[in-house]
Design a protein around this motif. Structure first.
Motif, PDB file in Angstrom:
ATOM      1  N   ASN A 198       0.798  -1.229   0.000  1.00 44.17           N
ATOM      2  CA  ASN A 198       0.000   0.000   0.000  1.00 44.17           C
ATOM      3  C   ASN A 198       0.827   1.274   0.000  1.00 44.17           C
ATOM      4  OD1 ASN A 198      -2.716   0.943  -0.028  1.00 44.17           O
ATOM      5  ND2 ASN A 198      -2.531   1.558   2.114  1.00 44.17           N
ATOM      6  N   ASP A 199       2.032   1.226  -0.544  1.00 49.33           N
ATOM      7  CA  ASP A 199       2.929   2.381  -0.458  1.00 49.33           C
ATOM      8  C   ASP A 199       2.354   3.645  -1.083  1.00 49.33           C
ATOM      9  OD1 ASP A 199       5.947   1.185   0.350  1.00 49.33           O
ATOM     10  OD2 ASP A 199       4.521  -0.248  -0.462  1.00 49.33           O
ATOM     11  N   MET A 200       1.546   3.524  -2.122  1.00 47.28           N
ATOM     12  CA  MET A 200       0.898   4.694  -2.726  1.00 47.28           C
ATOM     13  C   MET A 200      -0.604   4.706  -2.449  1.00 47.28           C
ATOM     14  SD  MET A 200       2.871   5.509  -6.318  1.00 47.28           S
ATOM     15  CE  MET A 200       2.158   4.167  -7.260  1.00 47.28           C
ATOM     16  N   GLY A 201      -1.045   3.903  -1.479  1.00 42.12           N
ATOM     17  CA  GLY A 201      -2.454   3.893  -1.122  1.00 42.12           C
ATOM     18  C   GLY A 201      -3.346   3.162  -2.106  1.00 42.12           C
ATOM     19  N   CYS A 202      -2.759   2.298  -2.946  1.00 47.17           N
ATOM     20  CA  CYS A 202      -3.531   1.632  -4.001  1.00 47.17           C
ATOM     21  C   CYS A 202      -3.743   0.135  -3.755  1.00 47.17           C
ATOM     22  CB  CYS A 202      -2.837   1.817  -5.346  1.00 47.17           C
ATOM     23  SG  CYS A 202      -2.791   3.516  -5.944  1.00 47.17           S
ATOM     24  N   ALA A 203      -3.381  -0.385  -2.598  1.00 42.17           N
ATOM     25  CA  ALA A 203      -3.382  -1.838  -2.404  1.00 42.17           C
ATOM     26  C   ALA A 203      -4.760  -2.460  -2.609  1.00 42.17           C
ATOM     27  CB  ALA A 203      -2.846  -2.185  -1.019  1.00 42.17           C
ATOM     28  N   VAL A 204      -5.784  -1.885  -1.995  1.00 39.70           N
ATOM     29  CA  VAL A 204      -7.126  -2.454  -2.153  1.00 39.70           C
ATOM     30  C   VAL A 204      -7.613  -2.278  -3.583  1.00 39.70           C
ATOM     31  CG1 VAL A 204      -9.548  -2.258  -1.452  1.00 39.70           C
ATOM     32  CG2 VAL A 204      -7.751  -2.192   0.282  1.00 39.70           C
ATOM     33  N   GLU A 236     -11.950  -4.004   3.983  1.00 39.80           N
ATOM     34  CA  GLU A 236     -12.323  -3.173   2.829  1.00 39.80           C
ATOM     35  C   GLU A 236     -12.508  -4.031   1.579  1.00 39.80           C
ATOM     36  OE1 GLU A 236      -9.479   0.065   2.523  1.00 39.80           O
ATOM     37  OE2 GLU A 236      -9.402   0.199   4.710  1.00 39.80           O
ATOM     38  N   LEU A 237     -11.623  -5.001   1.397  1.00 43.19           N
ATOM     39  CA  LEU A 237     -11.725  -5.863   0.223  1.00 43.19           C
ATOM     40  C   LEU A 237     -12.977  -6.733   0.281  1.00 43.19           C
ATOM     41  CD1 LEU A 237     -10.392  -6.801  -2.409  1.00 43.19           C
ATOM     42  CD2 LEU A 237      -9.282  -8.605  -1.084  1.00 43.19           C
ATOM     43  N   LEU A 238     -13.283  -7.290   1.459  1.00 41.59           N
ATOM     44  CA  LEU A 238     -14.459  -8.160   1.568  1.00 41.59           C
ATOM     45  C   LEU A 238     -15.753  -7.391   1.299  1.00 41.59           C
ATOM     46  CD1 LEU A 238     -13.731 -10.528   4.595  1.00 41.59           C
ATOM     47  CD2 LEU A 238     -13.524 -10.996   2.149  1.00 41.59           C
ATOM     48  N   VAL A 239     -15.834  -6.157   1.761  1.00 45.31           N
ATOM     49  CA  VAL A 239     -17.028  -5.356   1.487  1.00 45.31           C
ATOM     50  C   VAL A 239     -17.126  -5.062  -0.009  1.00 45.31           C
ATOM     51  CG1 VAL A 239     -18.121  -3.110   1.835  1.00 45.31           C
ATOM     52  CG2 VAL A 239     -17.209  -4.363   3.791  1.00 45.31           C
ATOM     53  N   ALA A 240     -16.000  -4.766  -0.640  1.00 47.75           N
ATOM     54  CA  ALA A 240     -16.015  -4.527  -2.086  1.00 47.75           C
ATOM     55  C   ALA A 240     -16.452  -5.777  -2.846  1.00 47.75           C
ATOM     56  CB  ALA A 240     -14.630  -4.075  -2.560  1.00 47.75           C
ATOM     57  N   LEU A 241     -15.989  -6.943  -2.402  1.00 49.84           N
ATOM     58  CA  LEU A 241     -16.404  -8.192  -3.049  1.00 49.84           C
ATOM     59  C   LEU A 241     -17.904  -8.406  -2.887  1.00 49.84           C
ATOM     60  CD1 LEU A 241     -13.529 -10.675  -2.100  1.00 49.84           C
ATOM     61  CD2 LEU A 241     -13.895  -9.496  -4.274  1.00 49.84           C
ATOM     62  N   ARG A 242     -18.441  -8.070  -1.710  1.00 49.69           N
ATOM     63  CA  ARG A 242     -19.882  -8.229  -1.468  1.00 49.69           C
ATOM     64  C   ARG A 242     -20.688  -7.241  -2.315  1.00 49.69           C
ATOM     65  NH1 ARG A 242     -23.413  -9.636   2.844  1.00 49.69           N
ATOM     66  NH2 ARG A 242     -21.864 -11.249   3.300  1.00 49.69           N
ATOM     67  N   MET A 243     -20.275  -5.978  -2.310  1.00 47.29           N
ATOM     68  CA  MET A 243     -21.077  -4.935  -2.930  1.00 47.29           C
ATOM     69  C   MET A 243     -20.872  -4.833  -4.442  1.00 47.29           C
ATOM     70  SD  MET A 243     -22.625  -4.006  -0.238  1.00 47.29           S
ATOM     71  CE  MET A 243     -23.602  -2.693  -0.948  1.00 47.29           C
ATOM     72  N   LYS A 244     -19.677  -5.204  -4.924  1.00 51.50           N
ATOM     73  CA  LYS A 244     -19.364  -5.035  -6.347  1.00 51.50           C
ATOM     74  C   LYS A 244     -19.117  -6.355  -7.074  1.00 51.50           C
ATOM     75  CE  LYS A 244     -19.512  -0.529  -6.374  1.00 51.50           C
ATOM     76  NZ  LYS A 244     -20.582   0.187  -7.111  1.00 51.50           N
ATOM     77  N   GLY A 245     -18.688  -7.376  -6.334  1.00 52.64           N
ATOM     78  CA  GLY A 245     -18.327  -8.625  -6.986  1.00 52.64           C
ATOM     79  C   GLY A 245     -19.336  -9.738  -6.820  1.00 52.64           C
ATOM     80  N   ASP A 251     -18.909 -14.282   6.147  1.00 55.18           N
ATOM     81  CA  ASP A 251     -19.678 -13.728   7.259  1.00 55.18           C
ATOM     82  C   ASP A 251     -18.994 -12.452   7.727  1.00 55.18           C
ATOM     83  OD1 ASP A 251     -21.103 -13.102   9.509  1.00 55.18           O
ATOM     84  OD2 ASP A 251     -20.914 -15.073  10.459  1.00 55.18           O
ATOM     85  N   LEU A 252     -19.452 -11.330   7.195  1.00 55.17           N
ATOM     86  CA  LEU A 252     -18.798 -10.053   7.467  1.00 55.17           C
ATOM     87  C   LEU A 252     -19.110  -9.502   8.856  1.00 55.17           C
ATOM     88  CD1 LEU A 252     -19.280  -8.221   4.029  1.00 55.17           C
ATOM     89  CD2 LEU A 252     -17.640  -9.988   4.690  1.00 55.17           C
ATOM     90  N   SER A 253     -20.039 -10.122   9.566  1.00 53.96           N
ATOM     91  CA  SER A 253     -20.428  -9.605  10.886  1.00 53.96           C
ATOM     92  C   SER A 253     -19.285  -9.686  11.902  1.00 53.96           C
ATOM     93  CB  SER A 253     -21.651 -10.347  11.416  1.00 53.96           C
ATOM     94  OG  SER A 253     -21.336 -11.707  11.686  1.00 53.96           O
ATOM     95  N   HIS A 254     -18.246 -10.468  11.608  1.00 54.47           N
ATOM     96  CA  HIS A 254     -17.101 -10.593  12.520  1.00 54.47           C
ATOM     97  C   HIS A 254     -16.044  -9.518  12.286  1.00 54.47           C
ATOM     98  CE1 HIS A 254     -18.353 -14.591  13.949  1.00 54.47           C
ATOM     99  NE2 HIS A 254     -18.599 -14.905  12.686  1.00 54.47           N
ATOM    100  N   LEU A 255     -16.182  -8.711  11.238  1.00 54.72           N
ATOM    101  CA  LEU A 255     -15.093  -7.830  10.844  1.00 54.72           C
ATOM    102  C   LEU A 255     -14.732  -6.797  11.902  1.00 54.72           C
ATOM    103  CD1 LEU A 255     -15.783  -7.222   7.042  1.00 54.72           C
ATOM    104  CD2 LEU A 255     -14.025  -8.666   8.092  1.00 54.72           C
ATOM    105  N   LYS A 256     -15.732  -6.190  12.525  1.00 56.61           N
ATOM    106  CA  LYS A 256     -15.437  -5.166  13.529  1.00 56.61           C
ATOM    107  C   LYS A 256     -14.688  -5.763  14.710  1.00 56.61           C
ATOM    108  CE  LYS A 256     -15.833  -1.090  15.586  1.00 56.61           C
ATOM    109  NZ  LYS A 256     -15.165   0.134  15.086  1.00 56.61           N
ATOM    110  N   ASP A 257     -15.153  -6.900  15.211  1.00 51.82           N
ATOM    111  CA  ASP A 257     -14.484  -7.540  16.353  1.00 51.82           C
ATOM    112  C   ASP A 257     -13.069  -7.972  15.985  1.00 51.82           C
ATOM    113  OD1 ASP A 257     -16.665  -7.172  17.996  1.00 51.82           O
ATOM    114  OD2 ASP A 257     -17.452  -9.199  17.714  1.00 51.82           O
ATOM    115  N   GLY A 306     -24.531  -2.922  10.419  1.00 52.49           N
ATOM    116  CA  GLY A 306     -24.708  -4.280  10.930  1.00 52.49           C
ATOM    117  C   GLY A 306     -24.076  -5.335  10.050  1.00 52.49           C
ATOM    118  N   LEU A 307     -23.919  -5.045   8.763  1.00 49.28           N
ATOM    119  CA  LEU A 307     -23.313  -6.010   7.846  1.00 49.28           C
ATOM    120  C   LEU A 307     -21.916  -6.388   8.297  1.00 49.28           C
ATOM    121  CD1 LEU A 307     -23.461  -7.486   5.030  1.00 49.28           C
ATOM    122  CD2 LEU A 307     -22.321  -5.457   4.097  1.00 49.28           C
ATOM    123  N   VAL A 308     -21.180  -5.431   8.855  1.00 50.84           N
ATOM    124  CA  VAL A 308     -19.787  -5.672   9.246  1.00 50.84           C
ATOM    125  C   VAL A 308     -19.598  -5.676  10.756  1.00 50.84           C
ATOM    126  CG1 VAL A 308     -18.911  -4.742   7.086  1.00 50.84           C
ATOM    127  CG2 VAL A 308     -19.232  -3.204   9.028  1.00 50.84           C
ATOM    128  N   GLY A 309     -20.701  -5.789  11.485  1.00 50.66           N
ATOM    129  CA  GLY A 309     -20.616  -5.819  12.941  1.00 50.66           C
ATOM    130  C   GLY A 309     -20.434  -4.457  13.572  1.00 50.66           C
TER     131      GLY A 309
END
Length: 377
Positions: A198-204, A236-245, A251-257, A306-309
């Protein structure tokens, strides 16, 4: 929409731990691995066993947890490294070599073609021990394409089941990633992995683009930790896969924890405004926004907390509107007259403009002051 054909390999326990100053205990690694497994992550890179006896013990511990995820050990193209990983009981060994002229010149005193031939023998060695091999080109993003194709074709011919493309110094932008990944996917008959820094902020963004271009295995770390500026952020990647892919099997509800767990274990504090799991990810202050959200959250939230906890928060400040204040006051169990609400709103704006945070305690004081003023008017 047909879901993207991808899987996740999370490398928090190896590349994430290479963040300067970060060291996870075996127990902490097991906690992280178990939560990754609960999310449904397909591959967990458990560590670099040749680093130390303790590292080898930790990788063995994770391999023995009985998780659904496949466990991967990291290794240089050396027999000792590979055997150390195999001894841990991993399902897969990720063997890497540098491929750019710069890296080969700095690390070896022989032509890169010889480095490749020596590495291919190590793929044979690992396969003879009965483990799958993922073959990774370090600094692939600064390697000329003709040689890179030669590297990956050789690895495929020797039985590597996955071929990993590493943007080791985070030098690519998405358009460049699209070009190179599409070329490799079309040139070599093996699934490709995208490993982005992520050196230039482009990793995701680069990882998403790689998936669109045909990459199969996407590499991540929790909270985007990793060397220097880190790696592609898992949440961030998992949400993009859910919303765009169209990928909805995680189970994204564990992401916050999980994010808070890694924040605690790593000692690296999350930015308050970090997407998905940051404190402010679902916090709203603007009166215009809050009024709309009270009618329909989709007005200013692309996906629900709630989707991501996570949880939605309304923050009071200089941009607060009357409807937002009425909602917050009501949620506190208070009833105020129209005059009192307007007076509290004025005080909230005044306090915030003097850089005073409107905490629940401060708001209660302002409410009492407004009630007292009206009683004594």
């Amino acid at each position: 929409m047909k879901p993207w054909n991808v899987e996740i390999c999370d490398v928090t326990l190896r590349d994430g731990e290479q963040t300067p100053g970060v060291s996870f205990s075996c127990r902490e690694k097991a906690d992280i691995a178990s939560t990754l497994d609960a999310i449904g992550i397909e591959v967990i890179e458990a560590g670099f066993p040749a680093v130390s006896a303790n590292e080898k013990e930790c990788v063995t511990t994770i391999a023995d947890l009985g998780l659904d995820a496949r466990i991967c050990g990291f290794a240089r193209a050396r027999e000792g490294d590979i055997q150390a990983a195999i001894d841990c009981g991993v399902d897969m060994v990720s063997i890497f070599i540098p491929t750019s002229e710069l890296h080969v010149r700095l690390k070896f005193r022989k032509p890169r073609e010889q480095v490749l031939q020596d590495a291919l023998k190590m793929i044979d060695y690992a396969r003879e021990q009965g483990v799958q091999v993922r073959f990774a080109a370090e600094d692939a993003s600064r390697t000329d394409l003709p040689f890179l194709r030669e590297v990956y074709r050789g690895a495929a011919d020797h039985g590597a089941v996955l071929l990993s493309f590493a943007d080791t110094v985070g030098c690519l932008i998405p358009s460049e990633m699209r070009t190179v990944m599409a070329d490799l996917v079309a040139s070599v008959d093996r699934p490709f992995c995208a490993h982005c820094h992520n050196d230039m902020g482009c990793a995701v963004a680069n990882t998403i683009t790689a998936a669109e271009a045909g990459a199969f295995q996407l590499h991540t770390t929790v909270n985007g930790i990793g060397e220097r500026a880190g790696n592609a952020s898992l949440d961030e990647l998992l949400v993009a896969l859910r919303m765009k892919g169209g990928v909805d099997r995680y189970d994204l509800s564990h992401l916050k924890d999980l994010s808070l767990m890694v924040e605690k274990y790593s000692g690296i504090t999350l930015p308050r405004n970090k997407p998905v799991t940051g404190e402010l990810a679902f916090s709203h202050e603007s009166g215009i926004h809050i009024a709309a959200i009270l009618e329909d959250p989709l007005a200013y939230e692309y996906f629900p907390p709630g989707l991501v906890g996570g949880e939605r928060h309304f923050i009071l400040g200089k941009h607060t509107g009357k409807k937002a204040l009425e909602h917050v006051v009501a949620s506190m169990g208070c009833e105020l007259s129209e005059t009192q609400i307007c007076r509290v709103l004025d005080m909230v704006k005044d306090h915030s403009e003097h850089k005073c945070n409107i905490t629940p305690e401060v708001l209660k004081k302002l409410i009492r002051k407004a009630q007292h003023e009206q009683e004594n008017a």
